[in-house]
Design a protein around this motif. Structure first.
Motif, short mmCIF file in Angstrom:
data_model
loop_
_atom_site.label_atom_id
_atom_site.label_comp_id
_atom_site.label_asym_id
_atom_site.label_seq_id
_atom_site.Cartn_x
_atom_site.Cartn_y
_atom_site.Cartn_z
N THR A 1 0.79 -1.19 -0.06
CA THR A 1 0.06 0.04 -0.07
C THR A 1 1.02 1.34 -0.06
OG1 THR A 1 -1.75 -1.13 1.34
CG2 THR A 1 -1.90 1.21 1.32
N TYR A 2 2.13 1.35 0.84
CA TYR A 2 2.72 2.41 0.95
C TYR A 2 3.52 2.55 -0.48
CZ TYR A 2 6.18 5.91 2.51
OH TYR A 2 6.66 7.07 2.66
N ILE A 3 4.09 1.57 -1.06
CA ILE A 3 4.88 1.78 -2.46
C ILE A 3 3.57 2.31 -3.31
CG2 ILE A 3 5.98 0.38 -4.31
CD1 ILE A 3 6.73 -1.49 -2.21
N TYR A 4 2.43 1.78 -3.39
CA TYR A 4 1.36 2.38 -4.24
C TYR A 4 1.25 3.90 -4.01
CZ TYR A 4 -3.21 3.45 -5.98
OH TYR A 4 -4.06 4.09 -6.60
N ALA A 5 1.29 4.16 -2.82
CA ALA A 5 0.97 5.70 -2.52
C ALA A 5 2.04 6.52 -2.90
CB ALA A 5 0.84 5.77 -0.89
N VAL A 6 3.22 6.17 -2.92
CA VAL A 6 4.33 7.01 -3.28
C VAL A 6 4.17 7.11 -4.76
CG1 VAL A 6 6.69 7.29 -3.44
CG2 VAL A 6 5.83 6.68 -1.09
N SER A 7 4.15 5.95 -5.33
CA SER A 7 4.34 6.04 -6.79
C SER A 7 3.16 6.66 -7.38
CB SER A 7 4.22 4.74 -7.26
OG SER A 7 3.07 3.91 -7.13
N GLY B 1 1.56 9.59 -6.17
CA GLY B 1 1.56 10.78 -5.84
C GLY B 1 0.61 11.02 -4.45
N ARG B 2 0.44 10.20 -3.59
CA ARG B 2 -0.34 10.10 -2.49
C ARG B 2 0.76 10.12 -1.05
NH1 ARG B 2 -5.63 6.59 -3.61
NH2 ARG B 2 -6.23 7.52 -5.70
N VAL B 3 1.89 10.98 -1.02
CA VAL B 3 2.61 10.77 0.08
C VAL B 3 2.07 11.39 1.24
CG1 VAL B 3 4.66 11.64 1.01
CG2 VAL B 3 4.72 10.79 -1.20
N VAL B 4 1.20 12.36 0.97
CA VAL B 4 0.60 12.93 2.12
C VAL B 4 -0.78 12.20 2.79
CG1 VAL B 4 -1.03 15.14 2.94
CG2 VAL B 4 1.01 15.55 1.44
N GLU B 5 -1.33 11.64 1.96
CA GLU B 5 -2.42 10.62 2.40
C GLU B 5 -1.77 9.53 3.06
OE1 GLU B 5 -6.19 7.73 0.92
OE2 GLU B 5 -5.14 9.46 -0.50
N ALA B 6 -0.65 9.01 2.56
CA ALA B 6 0.20 8.19 3.64
C ALA B 6 0.49 8.45 4.88
CB ALA B 6 1.41 7.70 2.68
N ALA B 7 1.11 9.84 4.81
CA ALA B 7 1.25 10.35 6.20
C ALA B 7 -0.13 10.35 7.11
CB ALA B 7 1.70 11.60 6.00
N GLN C 1 6.97 12.51 6.51
CA GLN C 1 6.71 12.22 5.19
C GLN C 1 5.73 13.41 4.81
OE1 GLN C 1 4.33 8.63 5.88
NE2 GLN C 1 6.14 7.33 5.74
N MET C 2 5.10 14.17 5.71
CA MET C 2 4.21 15.31 5.25
C MET C 2 4.98 16.33 4.79
SD MET C 2 1.04 17.18 6.96
CE MET C 2 -0.08 15.93 6.63
N ALA C 3 6.30 16.61 5.41
CA ALA C 3 7.21 17.58 5.15
C ALA C 3 7.74 17.13 3.71
CB ALA C 3 8.33 17.58 5.94
N TRP C 4 7.95 15.87 3.44
CA TRP C 4 8.43 15.59 2.14
C TRP C 4 7.52 16.01 0.96
CZ3 TRP C 4 13.61 14.26 0.40
CH2 TRP C 4 13.60 13.83 -0.98
N GLY C 5 6.27 15.51 1.35
CA GLY C 5 5.05 15.46 0.26
C GLY C 5 4.87 16.97 -0.03
#
Length: 313
Positions: A92-98, A100-106, A256-260
């Protein structure tokens, strides 16, 4: 009489391991963003395989491979459950990053500590101090604000939260030290991963090793990148209460949110900033409360320990 051993060194080691694990996980968007040349499931399969390869080498060097032979059926069942939960979390995390959902992953890792705390109270009967209750109340408000901000069910976030909280429970009860446990989890998941990679290669859908040596090398590093924080997490899960472990997890979504926001420039409206500020207020309340309890405990126990250690004083 000998001085009674203090739990503080163990707690300190566990806390340091937890901070290390969550800090490294917080930097994962930078790493997995480089693997967008391959599909999420393909990256997941490689991650499982190379993590197992690394852990097998580590176990062989330590002379502990034999410990895997005598595991009971119950232990393997717990290991299999942990392996399934972490595989779901990874994928799920790999999918979120690929995607463009880094903030949602956070957001998922903001929700996760609340689930971990709930499981700690219900399953392990861990007690909450007043400061922890106040921190959780602030965190709950923050999660509600962040969830409403999206305007849709945050499926990715909830999947990450539930899967990792359940993985934490499995790591808490598995009767294995972290290195053996992580290796055993890889042994359970690797056959499925290998079969998938073979099928992908035969069907012509594999993209991992068709992009050149640099991309192949990136995938090979998935082993140590995965193993190090998981080993740290395994140490933390066994040495500190699940309530503390749950609240430490806010470090990961913060990074993660800071990165996003700062690197990927994902949308960050005012309501999301409000939720983020509430999370850190919760951490301040929790930290201040913890320091006060530690000082109170020190004042109450040191004189008694001194008398026991040296009756002549």
């Amino acid at each position: 009489m000998q001085r009674q051993s203090s739990p503080r060194p163990t707690t300190t080691v566990g806390t340091a391991a937890g901070v290390g694990a969550y800090g490294l996980w917080g930097l994962f968007p930078a790493y997995f963003g480089l693997l967008s040349f391959a599909g999420a499931l393909e990256v997941l399969a490689h991650r499982i395989v190379w993590t197992l390869v690394l852990m097998t080498v580590v176990m062989a060097v330590l002379g502990r491979l034999g410990t895997l032979r005598g595991l009971s059926l119950r232990t393997w069942a717990v290991v299999a459950s942990a392996s399934a939960f972490i595989a779901i979390n990874w994928g799920t995390y790999i999918y979120a990053v690929s995607s463009g959902r880094v903030v949602e992953a956070a957001l998922g890792y903001f929700v996760n500590p609340l689930v971990s705390v709930l499981l700690g109270v219900v399953i392990f009967r861990e007690r909450l101090a007043r400061s922890q209750i106040a921190a959780l109340a602030l965190a709950a408000i923050a999660v509600v604000v962040l969830t409403i901000d999206y305007g849709r069910p945050p499926v990715v976030a909830l999947t990450l939260a539930l899967s990792f909280a359940c993985y934490g429970v499995m790591k808490k009860i598995v009767p294995l030290e972290p290195t053996t446990s992580l290796t055993a989890e890889g042994l359970v998941a690797a056959p499925v991963a290998v079969v998938f990679l073979v099928w992908l290669g035969v069907s012509g859908g594999a993209g991992a090793f068709s992009e050149g040596p640099w991309h192949a090398a990136l995938l090979l590093t998935a082993g140590p990148v995965t193993a190090v924080p998981l080993l740290l997490f395994g140490v933390a899960a066994q040495k500190i209460p699940l309530v503390t472990l749950g609240l430490l997890q806010y470090l990961t979504p913060g990074l993660q949110m800071a990165w996003g926001v700062l690197v990927l420039h994902e949308d960050m409206p005012a309501s999301r900033w409000v939720g983020f500020a509430l999370i850190w207020c919760a951490l301040v309340v929790f930290t201040v409360g913890s320091i006060r309890r530690m000082r109170s405990h020190r004042v109450a126990t040191v004189p008694a320990e001194a008398v026991v250690a040296d009756p002549g004083r």
